[in-house]
Design a protein around this motif. Structure first.
Motif, mmCIF file in Angstrom:
data_model
loop_
_atom_site.group_PDB
_atom_site.id
_atom_site.type_symbol
_atom_site.label_atom_id
_atom_site.label_comp_id
_atom_site.label_asym_id
_atom_site.label_seq_id
_atom_site.Cartn_x
_atom_site.Cartn_y
_atom_site.Cartn_z
ATOM 1 N N PHE A 154 33.349 -12.054 34.863
ATOM 2 C CA PHE A 154 34.635 -12.153 34.174
ATOM 3 C C PHE A 154 34.604 -13.196 33.046
ATOM 4 C CE2 PHE A 154 35.632 -10.248 38.311
ATOM 5 C CZ PHE A 154 36.094 -9.022 37.841
ATOM 6 N N GLY B 170 41.041 -5.841 32.647
ATOM 7 C CA GLY B 170 39.715 -6.193 33.151
ATOM 8 C C GLY B 170 39.799 -6.940 34.469
ATOM 9 N N ILE B 171 40.039 -8.243 34.404
ATOM 10 C CA ILE B 171 40.102 -9.016 35.648
ATOM 11 C C ILE B 171 41.346 -8.613 36.442
ATOM 12 C CG2 ILE B 171 41.300 -11.006 34.607
ATOM 13 C CD1 ILE B 171 39.397 -12.714 36.548
ATOM 14 N N GLY B 172 41.191 -8.618 37.755
ATOM 15 C CA GLY B 172 42.299 -8.216 38.624
ATOM 16 C C GLY B 172 43.322 -9.320 38.781
ATOM 17 N N LYS C 34 38.430 -16.097 47.288
ATOM 18 C CA LYS C 34 37.181 -16.260 46.534
ATOM 19 C C LYS C 34 36.387 -17.432 47.107
ATOM 20 C CE LYS C 34 35.491 -16.935 41.796
ATOM 21 N NZ LYS C 34 35.910 -16.949 40.388
ATOM 22 N N TYR D 196 32.019 -7.053 44.933
ATOM 23 C CA TYR D 196 32.636 -8.265 44.352
ATOM 24 C C TYR D 196 31.512 -9.317 44.226
ATOM 25 C CZ TYR D 196 36.013 -12.219 44.286
ATOM 26 O OH TYR D 196 36.751 -13.339 43.979
ATOM 27 N N ASN E 156 37.261 -3.491 46.338
ATOM 28 C CA ASN E 156 37.074 -3.964 44.983
ATOM 29 C C ASN E 156 35.574 -3.841 44.743
ATOM 30 O OD1 ASN E 156 37.071 -5.233 42.534
ATOM 31 N ND2 ASN E 156 37.301 -7.308 43.360
ATOM 32 N N TYR F 244 43.195 -6.746 49.563
ATOM 33 C CA TYR F 244 44.014 -5.705 48.937
ATOM 34 C C TYR F 244 44.778 -4.862 49.951
ATOM 35 C CZ TYR F 244 41.295 -7.213 44.973
ATOM 36 O OH TYR F 244 40.731 -7.997 43.998
ATOM 37 N N LYS G 97 47.121 -11.129 45.521
ATOM 38 C CA LYS G 97 47.367 -9.790 45.018
ATOM 39 C C LYS G 97 48.652 -9.208 45.586
ATOM 40 C CE LYS G 97 43.357 -10.648 43.437
ATOM 41 N NZ LYS G 97 42.376 -10.359 42.426
ATOM 42 N N TYR H 198 42.855 -0.690 41.883
ATOM 43 C CA TYR H 198 41.722 -0.477 40.988
ATOM 44 C C TYR H 198 41.408 1.000 40.842
ATOM 45 C CZ TYR H 198 40.948 -5.474 41.539
ATOM 46 O OH TYR H 198 41.110 -6.826 41.540
ATOM 47 N N PHE I 191 29.169 -5.245 38.704
ATOM 48 C CA PHE I 191 29.389 -5.332 40.152
ATOM 49 C C PHE I 191 28.151 -4.940 40.955
ATOM 50 C CE2 PHE I 191 33.665 -4.436 38.380
ATOM 51 C CZ PHE I 191 34.373 -5.504 38.903
ATOM 52 N N ARG J 223 35.752 -0.146 35.581
ATOM 53 C CA ARG J 223 36.964 -0.399 36.378
ATOM 54 C C ARG J 223 38.160 -0.757 35.510
ATOM 55 N NH1 ARG J 223 37.741 -5.654 40.091
ATOM 56 N NH2 ARG J 223 38.648 -6.310 38.091
HETATM 57 C C1 MLT Z 1 38.542 -9.046 40.233
HETATM 58 O O1 MLT Z 1 38.940 -8.761 39.101
HETATM 59 O O2 MLT Z 1 37.599 -8.485 40.792
HETATM 60 C C2 MLT Z 1 39.288 -10.099 40.935
HETATM 61 O O3 MLT Z 1 40.333 -10.559 40.188
HETATM 62 C C3 MLT Z 1 38.461 -11.220 41.191
HETATM 63 C C4 MLT Z 1 39.105 -12.177 42.114
HETATM 64 O O4 MLT Z 1 40.074 -11.869 42.798
HETATM 65 O O5 MLT Z 1 38.571 -13.257 42.157
#
Ligand code: MLT
Length: 410
Positions: free
Chosen positions: A17, A40-42, A109, A132, A187, A218, A249, A347, A379, A388
């Motif tokens: 990221f 992009g980033i979750g 994380k 991940y 993920n 998730y 999330k 996702y 990934f 993604r």
């Molecule tokens: C992701 O985009 O895979 C997540 O945001 C990463 C995370 O939750 O650290």
């Protein structure tokens, strides 16, 4: 002479990221008028629920007065939050998890990255692929992964491919593995495992003496029946699984930071002499030395997630993001792109068009649609050829991004 931890030199030069951010910033410098939409980033975009904000404010006010001020809290988290989690996330689903088995932290994380410390150096680590990156890279740093080949595959890890070919269902490993990282809903692929499919893994772990490190960050996005929200819904899982959960999330805590890890009493692992040790005690030992707990106001804020108002509000946000997911899926369908996920997870995992790899598709979307996603190859080797998108942007931006993508020809 000082030397570095050479395991770090085995890592890719940057975290996926960070690399995406670097490329997007570079694009924006060259195209200052570009209206880039980030998928992009979750990272969530909806504000904290009002019930959470009110509890947060009240707790901050408590910190302002001598009579209610709180200093260091318990490293494991305050009982009020551990009890609320045990009751609402587990007991209400008929799952047995006691407050003493719950460890509050500042993120899944960190916990999924740190957990490997309490296991021996020689454990064989298995990951689903794509994965991940934290599970892989924390083991690289610890010296369990060895060097990587040009596809980024580390020689010391066992990769379990999850691709179109196997319907994204990981097959049980053929070789003996010790630690197995599973993330479901997944993920990055956005796919889920049914209770029966997850039970195969629990049975495998019980038979082979391995431990499952189950990331359920998730779970709140699950829409369909028959998909477990917790691995402990599967019989026998308490003896073989650690579970990671997050408020990021489901309740918008990505910037506020609060999560938890469940380490059941039954989980025991032998030392080299065959004596058994409680993983819960070892994790507690690690946390008490290296962690001083999550701030009191943040834990009060997290507690408010479980109030009726908090529950109503988080449900609303999840529905909002899943409506975005539906829009993304329908637009991809019309654009003629193949995709997976987006039904029980935020996702959507797209198959890149014929002849285009993950980064080429990334560049195309960025240059031609000003939309940012995440290249699947970031990934893991089996992520090559995929891409993604997240459903976490605003409805307006999601619609705009999909309109732009619809205008491209693939
Ligand atoms: C992701 O985009 O895979 C997540 O945001 C990463 C995370 O939750 O650290």
């Amino acid at each position: 002479m000082v030397t570095v931890n050479e395991n770090y030199l085995l890592l890719k030069s940057s975290y996926i990221f960070s690399e995406i951010n670097r490329r997007v910033e570079d694009f924006q410098r060259k195209n200052p008028d570009a209206d880039v939409i980030r998928m992009g980033i979750g990272d969530v975009t909806r504000p904290l629920p009002s019930a959470v904000v009110e509890a947060f404010h009240r707790a901050v006010d408590e910190m302002a007065h001598e009579e209610t001020f709180m200093g260091y809290g318990p490293e494991q988290g305050y009982p009020f939050l551990r009890e609320a989690i045990a009751e609402n996330d587990y007991a209400s689903r008929g799952v047995e998890v006691s407050p003493e088995e719950i460890f509050i932290s500042d993120g899944a994380k960190c916990d999924t990255g740190n957990i490997q410390e309490i296991f021996g150096q020689d454990n064989v680590v298995a990951v689903t692929d794509p994965v991940y990156p934290v599970y892989v890279e924390s083991n690289v740093m610890a010296g369990r992964a060895g060097p990587a080949d040009e596809t980024g595959r580390y020689s010391g890890l066992v990769y379990i491919p999850c691709t179109e070919e196997n319907g994204f269902i990981p097959a049980l490993p053929e070789e003996k593995v010790d630690l197995i990282y599973l993330c479901y809903p997944n993920n990055p692929t956005g796919t889920a495992l049914t209770e029966k499919q997850l039970a195969e893994w629990v049975d495998y772990a019980r038979d082979s003496g391995s431990i499952i490190l189950f990331d359920a960050a998730y779970e709140a996005y699950i829409q369909e029946d028959g998909i477990p929200h917790s691995i402990y819904e599967v019989e026998g899982a308490r003896e073989v699984a650690v579970e990671f959960r997050s408020f990021s999330k489901n309740a918008g805590f990505t910037g506020t930071r609060c999560a938890f890890t469940v380490v059941p009493e039954e989980l025991e692992v032998p030392d080299s002499q065959g004596r058994m040790h409680s993983l819960k005690e070892l994790w507690n030992r690690r946390q008490t030395t290296k962690f001083n707990g999550v701030s009191y106001p943040v834990q009060r804020a997290a507690e408010a997630v479980y109030t009726p108002e908090g529950q109503r509000e988080i449900r609303e946000s999840i529905d909002y993001y899943m409506e975005n997911a539906r829009i993304i899926r329908e637009s991809l369908e019309s654009a003629g792109l193949r995709y997976y996920g987006g039904v029980n997870a935020p996702y959507i995992w797209i198959k890149t068009p014929e002849g285009m790899d993950s980064w080429q598709f990334f560049d195309m979307l960025l240059n031609e649609a000003e939309v940012v996603g995440t290249p699947g190859s970031g990934f893991g080797p089996s992520g090559e050829g995929y891409f993604r998108l997240t459903a976490f942007n605003s409805l307006k931006n999601t619609v705009r991004a999909m309109e732009r993508i619809s205008e491209l020809s693939f």
